[in-house]
Design an enzyme around this catalytic site. Sequence first.
Site, PDB file in Angstrom:
ATOM      1  N   LYS A 187      -0.287  -4.555  14.780  1.00 12.96           N
ATOM      2  CA  LYS A 187       0.405  -6.077  14.941  1.00 12.96           C
ATOM      3  C   LYS A 187       0.623  -6.341  16.141  1.00 12.96           C
ATOM      4  O   LYS A 187       2.023  -6.449  16.369  1.00 12.96           O
ATOM      5  CB  LYS A 187       1.312  -5.909  13.601  1.00 12.96           C
ATOM      6  CG  LYS A 187       1.028  -6.180  12.321  1.00 12.96           C
ATOM      7  CD  LYS A 187       0.412  -7.588  12.091  1.00 12.96           C
ATOM      8  CE  LYS A 187       1.649  -8.911  11.937  1.00 12.96           C
ATOM      9  NZ  LYS A 187       1.084 -10.024  11.469  1.00 12.96           N
ATOM     10  N   ASP A 221      -2.944  -7.166   9.056  1.00 15.99           N
ATOM     11  CA  ASP A 221      -2.854  -8.038   7.863  1.00 15.99           C
ATOM     12  C   ASP A 221      -4.292  -8.748   7.812  1.00 15.99           C
ATOM     13  O   ASP A 221      -4.802  -8.629   6.628  1.00 15.99           O
ATOM     14  CB  ASP A 221      -1.804  -9.365   7.837  1.00 15.99           C
ATOM     15  CG  ASP A 221      -1.747 -10.029   9.233  1.00 15.99           C
ATOM     16  OD1 ASP A 221      -2.500  -9.562  10.247  1.00 15.99           O
ATOM     17  OD2 ASP A 221      -1.118 -11.051   9.468  1.00 15.99           O
ATOM     18  N   ASP A 245      -1.724   4.259   6.529  1.00 12.79           N
ATOM     19  CA  ASP A 245      -1.452   4.600   5.061  1.00 12.79           C
ATOM     20  C   ASP A 245      -1.670   3.719   4.329  1.00 12.79           C
ATOM     21  O   ASP A 245      -2.298   3.922   2.946  1.00 12.79           O
ATOM     22  CB  ASP A 245       0.295   5.084   4.932  1.00 12.79           C
ATOM     23  CG  ASP A 245       0.509   5.365   3.483  1.00 12.79           C
ATOM     24  OD1 ASP A 245      -0.022   6.296   2.985  1.00 12.79           O
ATOM     25  OD2 ASP A 245       1.632   4.768   2.987  1.00 12.79           O
TER      26      ASP A 245
END
Length: 357
Positions: A187, A221, A245
Amino acid sequence: MTTHELAVIAGDGIGPEVMTQALKVLDAAEQRFGFSTTRTEYDLGGRRYRTTGEVLSDDTLVELDAVDAILLGAVGTPDVPPGVLERGLLLKLRFAFDQYVNLRPVKLLAGVPTPIAGLTPDRCDMVIVRENTEGMYAGAGGLLFDGTAHEVATQESINTRHGVERVVRDAFVRAEARRGHLTMVHKTNVLNFAGDLWMRTFTEVGEADFPDVERDYVHADAMCLYMVTTPERFDVVVTDNLFGDIITDLGAAVQGGLGLAASGNIDPTGEHPSMFEPVHGSAPDIAGKGWANPVAAVLSLGLCLRHLGEVDAADAVEDAAATLLTELGAMAGPTMGGSTDELGDRIAEHVADPSAT
Ligand code: NAD
Ligand code: IPM
Ligand code: MN
């Protein structure tokens, strides 16, 4: 005859149920391919903690460090507070043995019903390389003024050049050996410090040492979107611990469920043992029912055998699991066309004699 020393931590919930199947398959592989293993079982996990208050002693850690590989079922149970076993046992092993690569293949096998309409196996074959010793998992942070109206919780992400570079290099090597494409997931648009370190490392290492590997970058995302809509975009993916994860559970769903997703916690230097475990946890909701899918544990055994150099045995184990899934056709419903034990038997039979049906 080669002998590999294994430590076996079956753990909690469905951990022991699926481990039994993996060991059955290992028996068959040993017989067919002419190697042997010693298996030392370690009673670690929820029951041990509740009866003795111990999670993992220093002596046990030293013993485990001496084996060739560790097989782990799952840890964590509702009657032990969250984090005690996950952090005290699982993460402790990953960190203590510097297993900095968490290898999680996401491959849709033929015959497996995926929730993604129209997805075919040729469009879903990627390997996720999750950083496994740093990030939000490092445990940096704390509680201040806890229990008061002014309490403060911090949880920091630790990213070192050393830690990022070694996992990025490992992923480039894997990409070189596959389809030559590596995607970094982060990100960078929000996590500007950590993201910047990751991006600079990724670009520098790629330009300097892996010019033939095509580089791509995707925000975490958006990754959740693309993994569902266009999984064919990905070959090897490298990402931070927490993003890894999360996206590997999504990957598990895409490939047909957590019961199919395997992983290896790998110390590529070989200094410490690597540890192989399903992506799934102890599944308390189905523990004891005999429904748990053993395929993730069996495919994790396959990764272990490959790591130990038993390549033919690893191929046979993976083929046997794939053949079973094709035979089962639709695995819809809780029993997947057979109990945990029956599926384990059938995979072991295929490993022993691939011509058997
Ligand atoms: P989970 O992976 O145990 O279960 C999530 C869902 O997937 C459940 O509905 C479960 O029934 C299903 N599922 C999981 N494995 C399956 C299998 N082999 N066959 C069929 N269905 C399967 O995740 P959770 O419920 O979030 O966590 C339960 C416990 O496990 C927690 O204590 C958690 O911390 C721990 N955990 C441990 C590991 C590990 O040991 N590596 C990994 C994840 C979670
Ligand atoms: C996994 C698990 C672990 C993780 C937990 C149980 C500590 O979810 O192996 O994916 O977060 O890494
Ligand atoms: Mn997880």
